[in-house]
Scaffold this active site. Structure first.
Site, short mmCIF file in Angstrom:
data_model
loop_
_atom_site.label_atom_id
_atom_site.label_comp_id
_atom_site.label_asym_id
_atom_site.label_seq_id
_atom_site.Cartn_x
_atom_site.Cartn_y
_atom_site.Cartn_z
N ASP A 104 102.60 91.02 14.89
CA ASP A 104 101.64 90.73 13.82
C ASP A 104 100.28 90.50 14.46
O ASP A 104 99.56 91.45 14.75
CB ASP A 104 102.15 89.52 13.02
CG ASP A 104 101.28 89.17 11.82
OD1 ASP A 104 100.44 90.00 11.45
OD2 ASP A 104 101.43 88.08 11.25
N ASP A 160 112.33 85.36 8.79
CA ASP A 160 112.49 84.24 7.87
C ASP A 160 111.20 83.89 7.15
O ASP A 160 110.10 84.24 7.59
CB ASP A 160 112.94 82.99 8.64
CG ASP A 160 111.81 82.40 9.48
OD1 ASP A 160 111.28 83.12 10.36
OD2 ASP A 160 111.43 81.24 9.25
P1 IMP Z 1 102.34 87.15 16.02
O1 IMP Z 1 102.40 86.13 17.10
O2 IMP Z 1 101.27 86.87 14.99
O3 IMP Z 1 102.33 88.59 16.50
O4 IMP Z 1 103.64 86.97 15.15
C1 IMP Z 1 104.83 86.99 15.70
C2 IMP Z 1 105.82 86.12 15.01
O5 IMP Z 1 105.41 85.63 13.74
C3 IMP Z 1 107.03 86.97 14.78
O6 IMP Z 1 107.90 86.91 15.87
C4 IMP Z 1 107.61 86.38 13.53
O7 IMP Z 1 108.50 85.35 13.88
C5 IMP Z 1 106.43 85.80 12.79
N1 IMP Z 1 105.97 86.72 11.73
C6 IMP Z 1 104.86 87.47 11.70
N2 IMP Z 1 104.78 88.19 10.57
C7 IMP Z 1 105.89 87.89 9.86
C8 IMP Z 1 106.41 88.33 8.59
O8 IMP Z 1 105.84 89.18 7.86
N3 IMP Z 1 107.60 87.79 8.22
C9 IMP Z 1 108.29 86.89 8.96
N4 IMP Z 1 107.85 86.46 10.16
C10 IMP Z 1 106.66 86.96 10.61
#
Ligand code: IMP
Ligand code: MG
Length: 179
Positions: A104, A160
């Site tokens: 994300d 989740d």
């Molecule tokens: P980042 O660090 O923003 O790249 O996000 C990574 C973590 O955020 C992922 O491993 C997920 O656990 C959580 N995450 C990000 N987007 C979503 C979503 O749409 N649904 C559920 N969990 C998310």
């Protein structure tokens, strides 16, 4: 649980097909005779993806777990990622493949990449089931991506919302009033 779901984005058959395909892409990248592959799933979101993926991978491997926390029940990345459980296995000179549910904002994989590179793996690659291209920064790449999705919060197949819906078999969006 079903009553909380607004719509399904990727159903379980589509997930199964793509995960099998990804296993083929990954297997092609790691010759079987090249020993020392360590998969590092980021808990807990990657568990279903991991379980399905590795049963299609033919090579010998070890698993080393890491837990990273970012979302504490929120649908936006308000906090920075933090390591709540570090790797329990030696990866020096090993081929390391990080497995996560979704890329994300990239905070999680940036932190994980930094920690793992310090331990001098032979190679370091990343496989994610989902990627939100509108948000992912250019410095955090995934070598293997299952699906690119729009920037909306999804649940199911390991992902989740506030700890729930990981066991929902499809990737889905919740009804607006559930967030
Ligand atoms: P980042 O660090 O923003 O790249 O996000 C990574 C973590 O955020 C992922 O491993 C997920 O656990 C959580 N995450 C990000 N987007 C979503 C979503 O749409 N649904 C559920 N969990 C998310
Ligand atoms: Mg996660």
């Amino acid at each position: 649980m079903e009553g909380d779901i607004d719509r399904i984005l990727i159903d379980q058959d589509g997930l199964a097909r793509r995960v099998r395909e990804m296993a083929g892409e990954i297997a092609a990248c790691y010759p079987d005779e090249d020993t020392g592959l360590v998969l590092v799933p980021i808990l807990a979101g990657s568990i279903i993806f991991l379980a399905d993926l590795i049963r299609h991978l033919p090579m010998k491997m070890k698993l080393g777990m890491m837990t990273v926390s970012s979302y504490a029940g929120a649908v936006t990345a308000s906090q920075d990622a933090s390591l709540t459980r570090d790797l329990n296995i030696d990866i020096t000179d090993q081929h390391v493949l990080v497995i996560d549910d979704i890329l994300d904002t990239g905070k999680t994989l940036r932190l994980v990449g930094q920690r793992l590179r310090e331990r001098k793996p032979r190679t370091l690659r990343t496989a994610v089931l989902l990627r939100k291209p509108s948000k992912a920064p250019p410095d955090v790449m995934a070598d293997f991506v299952g699906f690119e999705i729009a920037d909306e919060f999804v649940v199911g197949y390991g992902l989740d919302y506030d700890g729930h819906y990981r066991n929902y078999p499809h990737i889905a969006v919740l009804k607006p009033e559930k967030y």
